[in-house]
Design an enzyme around this catalytic site. Structure first.
Site, PDB file in Angstrom:
ATOM      1  N   LEU A 161      -0.577  -1.906  13.985  1.00 37.39           N
ATOM      2  CA  LEU A 161      -0.884  -3.347  14.039  1.00 37.39           C
ATOM      3  C   LEU A 161      -2.253  -3.686  13.466  1.00 37.39           C
ATOM      4  O   LEU A 161      -2.807  -4.751  13.756  1.00 37.39           O
ATOM      5  CB  LEU A 161      -0.762  -3.880  15.480  1.00 37.39           C
ATOM      6  CG  LEU A 161       0.603  -3.706  16.154  1.00 37.39           C
ATOM      7  CD1 LEU A 161       0.572  -4.273  17.577  1.00 37.39           C
ATOM      8  CD2 LEU A 161       1.709  -4.362  15.338  1.00 37.39           C
TER       9      LEU A 161
ATOM     10  N   ILE B  25      -0.304   6.801  11.997  1.00 34.06           N
ATOM     11  CA  ILE B  25       0.238   7.985  11.309  1.00 34.06           C
ATOM     12  C   ILE B  25      -0.801   9.089  11.150  1.00 34.06           C
ATOM     13  O   ILE B  25      -0.454  10.217  10.784  1.00 34.06           O
ATOM     14  CB  ILE B  25       0.841   7.630   9.931  1.00 34.06           C
ATOM     15  CG1 ILE B  25      -0.193   6.922   9.047  1.00 34.06           C
ATOM     16  CG2 ILE B  25       2.105   6.791  10.098  1.00 34.06           C
ATOM     17  CD1 ILE B  25       0.248   6.717   7.610  1.00 34.06           C
TER      18      ILE B  25
ATOM     19  N   ALA C 115       3.684   2.559   6.143  1.00 32.02           N
ATOM     20  CA  ALA C 115       2.354   2.424   6.744  1.00 32.02           C
ATOM     21  C   ALA C 115       1.282   2.832   5.743  1.00 32.02           C
ATOM     22  O   ALA C 115       1.331   3.931   5.181  1.00 32.02           O
ATOM     23  CB  ALA C 115       2.259   3.292   7.996  1.00 32.02           C
ATOM     24  N   ALA C 116       0.310   1.945   5.521  1.00 29.75           N
ATOM     25  CA  ALA C 116      -0.722   2.217   4.510  1.00 29.75           C
ATOM     26  C   ALA C 116      -1.806   1.148   4.563  1.00 29.75           C
ATOM     27  O   ALA C 116      -1.589   0.046   5.069  1.00 29.75           O
ATOM     28  CB  ALA C 116      -0.104   2.224   3.106  1.00 29.75           C
TER      29      ALA C 116
ATOM     30  N   TYR D 137      -7.212   2.733  -4.063  1.00 30.58           N
ATOM     31  CA  TYR D 137      -5.876   2.460  -3.533  1.00 30.58           C
ATOM     32  C   TYR D 137      -4.815   3.090  -4.428  1.00 30.58           C
ATOM     33  O   TYR D 137      -3.933   3.815  -3.962  1.00 30.58           O
ATOM     34  CB  TYR D 137      -5.652   0.949  -3.431  1.00 30.58           C
ATOM     35  CG  TYR D 137      -4.219   0.556  -3.158  1.00 30.58           C
ATOM     36  CD1 TYR D 137      -3.569   0.938  -1.984  1.00 30.58           C
ATOM     37  CD2 TYR D 137      -3.503  -0.219  -4.076  1.00 30.58           C
ATOM     38  CE1 TYR D 137      -2.251   0.563  -1.732  1.00 30.58           C
ATOM     39  CE2 TYR D 137      -2.189  -0.592  -3.832  1.00 30.58           C
ATOM     40  CZ  TYR D 137      -1.573  -0.198  -2.662  1.00 30.58           C
ATOM     41  OH  TYR D 137      -0.259  -0.564  -2.418  1.00 30.58           O
TER      42      TYR D 137
ATOM     43  N   ASN E 257       4.899  -6.854  -7.673  1.00 29.89           N
ATOM     44  CA  ASN E 257       4.217  -7.747  -6.724  1.00 29.89           C
ATOM     45  C   ASN E 257       5.213  -8.538  -5.881  1.00 29.89           C
ATOM     46  O   ASN E 257       5.895  -9.428  -6.385  1.00 29.89           O
ATOM     47  CB  ASN E 257       3.288  -8.692  -7.486  1.00 29.89           C
ATOM     48  CG  ASN E 257       2.208  -7.931  -8.233  1.00 29.89           C
ATOM     49  OD1 ASN E 257       2.391  -7.580  -9.393  1.00 29.89           O
ATOM     50  ND2 ASN E 257       1.103  -7.659  -7.574  1.00 29.89           N
TER      51      ASN E 257
ATOM     52  N   VAL F 125      -0.749 -13.441  -3.912  1.00 28.75           N
ATOM     53  CA  VAL F 125      -1.198 -14.614  -4.659  1.00 28.75           C
ATOM     54  C   VAL F 125      -0.282 -15.810  -4.435  1.00 28.75           C
ATOM     55  O   VAL F 125      -0.756 -16.948  -4.335  1.00 28.75           O
ATOM     56  CB  VAL F 125      -1.339 -14.270  -6.159  1.00 28.75           C
ATOM     57  CG1 VAL F 125       0.003 -13.882  -6.783  1.00 28.75           C
ATOM     58  CG2 VAL F 125      -1.965 -15.409  -6.932  1.00 28.75           C
ATOM     59  N   VAL F 126       1.028 -15.603  -4.325  1.00 26.63           N
ATOM     60  CA  VAL F 126       1.945 -16.727  -4.117  1.00 26.63           C
ATOM     61  C   VAL F 126       1.661 -17.410  -2.785  1.00 26.63           C
ATOM     62  O   VAL F 126       1.522 -18.644  -2.718  1.00 26.63           O
ATOM     63  CB  VAL F 126       3.419 -16.262  -4.177  1.00 26.63           C
ATOM     64  CG1 VAL F 126       4.363 -17.399  -3.785  1.00 26.63           C
ATOM     65  CG2 VAL F 126       3.764 -15.762  -5.586  1.00 26.63           C
TER      66      VAL F 126
END
Length: 322
Positions: free
Chosen positions: A33, A58, A80-81, A147, A176, A190-191
């Protein structure tokens, strides 16, 4: 099937949970979370096939060991990242530990119990699209941010378990992704940010000249792609893209959403070195292997996303008694 989703309360994760439950799978969700909310999956908690939400990380090897020991999983969708490019430049250690070491921890458990791994990578591992056919899975990589570097390292670990241990794995690289449940603030896409700015009467602030392009994939199309890759034995051992085959400049996207050129402001890029100027997906491999293609157009997806953001704002106002 029994399925574990790491990062399952996140933006894309919750749509994957929804699709898996629709398909009558037994679903477990693991999430710390840190970048999401339990409310994203509240609607599924009463579903008899939603087995458990586990709040955890993780990087916690003991926790992972217990989860895999107690439950006989068929597939692990590993989402998860740490996902923020700018944050990874400012703090590369956190991103590396979450995205690379965390993935290694998940792989070790999947190897022990022979659980298929669907690894969520990113289009940000690529160099820019050099032709109108778009970026395919064999095109050049360019880790322009920690990243992207952490994701490439994790991809290679995932694929090494396929070759070294005959573990069924698939690496997915969605372009994206946008849609309902995406954050509308600085960590959002961005949207969502542009729609939120429009609804709040704020300017559309664009990094650089705005000529950079994105191939924007609606989240339900993305979730269907990821889930299908997990179901398919033909996907094992492969890296597979998902996108729409259509790119749009950030300038044109801002105009499409706000319909007001005077609302657009250009500001200096915070990390111009990490910008990919042209992102356009060639998804022919997903068509061939998975019989997948996107169904939602950008215009339709933007409309659906705006309706959702409006509903959230209305609910928020009602909760505050406004």
């Amino acid at each position: 099937m029994n399925i574990l989703i790491t990062g399952g309360t996140g933006f894309i994760g919750r749509w994957i949970v929804k699709r898996l439950l629709q398909d009558k799978n037994q679903v477990w969700v693991l999430d710390n979370l840190a970048n999401s909310s339990i409310t994203n999956i509240n609607e599924f908690r009463e579903n008899p096939n939603f087995k458990e939400f586990i709040q955890g990380d993780i990087k916690d090897e003991e926790l992972l060991s217990n989860i895999f020991k107690l439950n006989k999983f068929d597939i692990c969708y590993h989402l998860a990242a740490s996902i923020n490019v700018q944050d990874s430049i400012d703090d590369p250690k956190t991103t590396f530990e979450n995205d690379t070491i965390g993935t290694f921890n998940v792989l070790e458990q999947c190897r022990k119990y022979h659980v298929k791994v669907v690894f969520m990578s990113t289009c940000m591992v690529y160099d820019l699209a050099s032709n109108q056919a778009g970026i395919s899975e064999i095109d050049s990589l360019k880790p322009a941010s920690p990243y992207a570097g952490a994701k490439i390292a994790a991809e290679n670990m995932v694929l090494s378990y396929y070759y070294a241990y005959d573990l069924p794995v698939v690496v997915v690289r969605p372009f994206n992704t946008y849609g309902p449940f995406q954050k509308t603030g600085g960590e959002g896409g961005v949207v969502a940010i542009f729609i939120n700015n429009k609804l709040d009467g704020k300017p559309q602030r664009i990094y650089g000249d705005g000529a950079q392009t994105r191939d924007l994939l609606y989240v339900e199309d993305c979730a269907n792609f990821v889930v299908t890759a997990g179901y398919s034995d033909k996907a094992n051992g492969h890296i597979i893209n998902a996108g729409t085959g259509r790119d749009i400049s950030i300038n044109k996207l801002a105009l499409l959403i706000s319909n007001d050129s005077s609302a657009i402001q250009h500001v200096p890029h915070i990390h111009p070195q990490s910008e990919i100027q042209k992102l356009l997906c060639n998804y022919s491999k997903a068509q061939d292997l998975l019989n997948w293609e996107p169904k939602v157009s950008l215009e339709e997806g933007v409309k659906k996303t705006e309706e959702w953001i409006k509903s959230i704002k209305t609910t928020h106002k009602e909760d505050e008694g406004l």
